[in-house]
Scaffold this motif. Sequence first.
Motif, PDB file in Angstrom:
ATOM      1  N   ASN A  31      31.111  23.480  66.955  1.00  0.00           N
ATOM      2  CA  ASN A  31      31.050  22.807  68.547  1.00  0.00           C
ATOM      3  C   ASN A  31      32.188  23.910  69.289  1.00  0.00           C
ATOM      4  OD1 ASN A  31      30.174  21.615  70.614  1.00  0.00           O
ATOM      5  ND2 ASN A  31      31.261  19.469  70.102  1.00  0.00           N
ATOM      6  N   ARG A  32      31.992  25.094  68.957  1.00  0.00           N
ATOM      7  CA  ARG A  32      33.226  25.903  69.649  1.00  0.00           C
ATOM      8  C   ARG A  32      33.242  25.937  71.128  1.00  0.00           C
ATOM      9  NH1 ARG A  32      32.901  31.763  66.722  1.00  0.00           N
ATOM     10  NH2 ARG A  32      34.554  31.970  68.097  1.00  0.00           N
ATOM     11  N   ARG A  33      34.137  26.149  71.818  1.00  0.00           N
ATOM     12  CA  ARG A  33      34.369  26.269  73.259  1.00  0.00           C
ATOM     13  C   ARG A  33      34.235  27.711  73.592  1.00  0.00           C
ATOM     14  NH1 ARG A  33      39.612  23.871  75.397  1.00  0.00           N
ATOM     15  NH2 ARG A  33      40.212  25.299  74.062  1.00  0.00           N
ATOM     16  N   TYR A  34      34.274  28.601  73.129  1.00  0.00           N
ATOM     17  CA  TYR A  34      34.323  30.110  73.452  1.00  0.00           C
ATOM     18  C   TYR A  34      35.270  30.355  74.716  1.00  0.00           C
ATOM     19  CZ  TYR A  34      30.975  31.209  69.698  1.00  0.00           C
ATOM     20  OH  TYR A  34      30.306  31.583  68.716  1.00  0.00           O
ATOM     21  N   THR A  35      36.529  29.832  74.731  1.00  0.00           N
ATOM     22  CA  THR A  35      37.349  30.087  75.549  1.00  0.00           C
ATOM     23  C   THR A  35      38.300  31.271  75.320  1.00  0.00           C
ATOM     24  OG1 THR A  35      38.700  28.261  74.887  1.00  0.00           O
ATOM     25  CG2 THR A  35      37.274  27.711  76.974  1.00  0.00           C
ATOM     26  N   ASN A  36      38.961  30.604  74.098  1.00  0.00           N
ATOM     27  CA  ASN A  36      39.929  31.720  73.588  1.00  0.00           C
ATOM     28  C   ASN A  36      40.336  31.432  72.132  1.00  0.00           C
ATOM     29  OD1 ASN A  36      42.351  29.944  74.063  1.00  0.00           O
ATOM     30  ND2 ASN A  36      42.201  30.786  76.256  1.00  0.00           N
ATOM     31  N   ASP A  37      39.891  32.288  71.107  1.00  0.00           N
ATOM     32  CA  ASP A  37      40.380  32.115  70.000  1.00  0.00           C
ATOM     33  C   ASP A  37      41.341  33.141  69.528  1.00  0.00           C
ATOM     34  OD1 ASP A  37      38.119  30.233  69.589  1.00  0.00           O
ATOM     35  OD2 ASP A  37      36.721  32.068  69.567  1.00  0.00           O
ATOM     36  N   PHE A  38      42.161  32.797  68.476  1.00  0.00           N
ATOM     37  CA  PHE A  38      43.208  33.712  68.297  1.00  0.00           C
ATOM     38  C   PHE A  38      43.650  33.718  66.708  1.00  0.00           C
ATOM     39  CE2 PHE A  38      45.116  29.880  69.933  1.00  0.00           C
ATOM     40  CZ  PHE A  38      46.361  29.853  69.221  1.00  0.00           C
ATOM     41  N   GLU A  39      44.010  34.627  66.096  1.00  0.00           N
ATOM     42  CA  GLU A  39      44.733  34.831  65.042  1.00  0.00           C
ATOM     43  C   GLU A  39      46.250  35.104  65.457  1.00  0.00           C
ATOM     44  OE1 GLU A  39      41.283  37.793  63.476  1.00  0.00           O
ATOM     45  OE2 GLU A  39      43.311  38.673  63.665  1.00  0.00           O
ATOM     46  N   VAL A  40      47.033  34.341  64.426  1.00  0.00           N
ATOM     47  CA  VAL A  40      48.519  34.716  64.196  1.00  0.00           C
ATOM     48  C   VAL A  40      48.913  35.341  63.019  1.00  0.00           C
ATOM     49  CG1 VAL A  40      50.802  33.637  64.314  1.00  0.00           C
ATOM     50  CG2 VAL A  40      48.982  32.577  65.489  1.00  0.00           C
ATOM     51  N   HIS A  41      49.270  36.502  63.080  1.00  0.00           N
ATOM     52  CA  HIS A  41      49.733  37.653  62.122  1.00  0.00           C
ATOM     53  C   HIS A  41      51.382  37.410  61.999  1.00  0.00           C
ATOM     54  CE1 HIS A  41      46.009  39.938  61.546  1.00  0.00           C
ATOM     55  NE2 HIS A  41      45.877  39.239  62.936  1.00  0.00           N
ATOM     56  N   GLY A  42      51.540  36.463  61.087  1.00  0.00           N
ATOM     57  CA  GLY A  42      53.353  36.282  60.960  1.00  0.00           C
ATOM     58  C   GLY A  42      53.784  36.851  59.634  1.00  0.00           C
ATOM     59  N   VAL A  43      55.105  36.252  59.397  1.00  0.00           N
ATOM     60  CA  VAL A  43      55.744  36.852  58.346  1.00  0.00           C
ATOM     61  C   VAL A  43      55.139  36.827  57.006  1.00  0.00           C
ATOM     62  CG1 VAL A  43      57.877  36.354  59.264  1.00  0.00           C
ATOM     63  CG2 VAL A  43      56.864  34.712  57.630  1.00  0.00           C
ATOM     64  N   ASN A  44      53.822  36.304  56.782  1.00  0.00           N
ATOM     65  CA  ASN A  44      53.137  36.181  55.551  1.00  0.00           C
ATOM     66  C   ASN A  44      51.893  37.025  55.647  1.00  0.00           C
ATOM     67  OD1 ASN A  44      54.982  34.515  54.071  1.00  0.00           O
ATOM     68  ND2 ASN A  44      54.042  32.694  55.112  1.00  0.00           N
ATOM     69  N   SER A  45      51.728  37.938  56.765  1.00  0.00           N
ATOM     70  CA  SER A  45      50.755  38.620  56.749  1.00  0.00           C
ATOM     71  C   SER A  45      50.491  39.928  56.135  1.00  0.00           C
ATOM     72  CB  SER A  45      50.267  38.835  58.376  1.00  0.00           C
ATOM     73  OG  SER A  45      51.075  39.544  58.887  1.00  0.00           O
ATOM     74  N   GLN A  46      51.624  40.551  55.695  1.00  0.00           N
ATOM     75  CA  GLN A  46      51.642  41.591  54.893  1.00  0.00           C
ATOM     76  C   GLN A  46      52.220  41.576  53.652  1.00  0.00           C
ATOM     77  OE1 GLN A  46      50.384  44.493  56.174  1.00  0.00           O
ATOM     78  NE2 GLN A  46      49.621  43.203  57.880  1.00  0.00           N
ATOM     79  N   ASN A  47      51.684  40.720  52.838  1.00  0.00           N
ATOM     80  CA  ASN A  47      52.076  40.534  51.514  1.00  0.00           C
ATOM     81  C   ASN A  47      51.137  40.909  50.616  1.00  0.00           C
ATOM     82  OD1 ASN A  47      54.308  39.412  52.518  1.00  0.00           O
ATOM     83  ND2 ASN A  47      53.907  37.299  52.390  1.00  0.00           N
TER      84      ASN A  47
END
Length: 170
Positions: free
Chosen positions: A141-157
């Motif tokens: 039941n998506r709104r299609y307004t804005n979706d996002f990813e957070v690439h934090g400190v654990n994103s390059q392990n």
Amino acid sequence: MKMIFFISCLLIITSYNVEQKAEKMEVKKIIGISVVTTNENGQSNKDIGALWGKFFEMSSQIPNKISDDIYSIYTDYETDYTGKYTAIIGFEVSTLNEIPNGFIGREIGGGKYKKFLAKGEMPRAVVETWKKIWEKDAELNRRYTNDFEVHGVNSQNGSDSEVEIFIAVK
């Protein structure tokens, strides 16, 4: 041979995503760079890959950043995930009053979001998680307004990497 099969299965299992319940998200201010793209014929892979490269060249110009977490935002949807949309890569900032030339500023959040956790080698784990999200499109039941990813400190392990993906829901 059995050991190789076991390790292959283990790698596949660890790249699956973890879905959590919907949660209220506060508004965040983001400054970054953007591209209009589509998922058709793999175009988004090319466009967003190039956008990441450009972002790393320009990211030091972003003022007032709050953290080193990188946000990858999907917004301005023409229809749904099958149509054109805008991809933005940037940092969360304290204010949108100072946006350098060549960058855009956006506010995201401010509603309910369903959170997914992509785990495994990047960017493959993120791509696989998005495929699972698209398969569940109707039930989310998506709104299609804005979706996002957070690439934090654990994103390059390496194989232990994690990226949070937030989907706007009704």
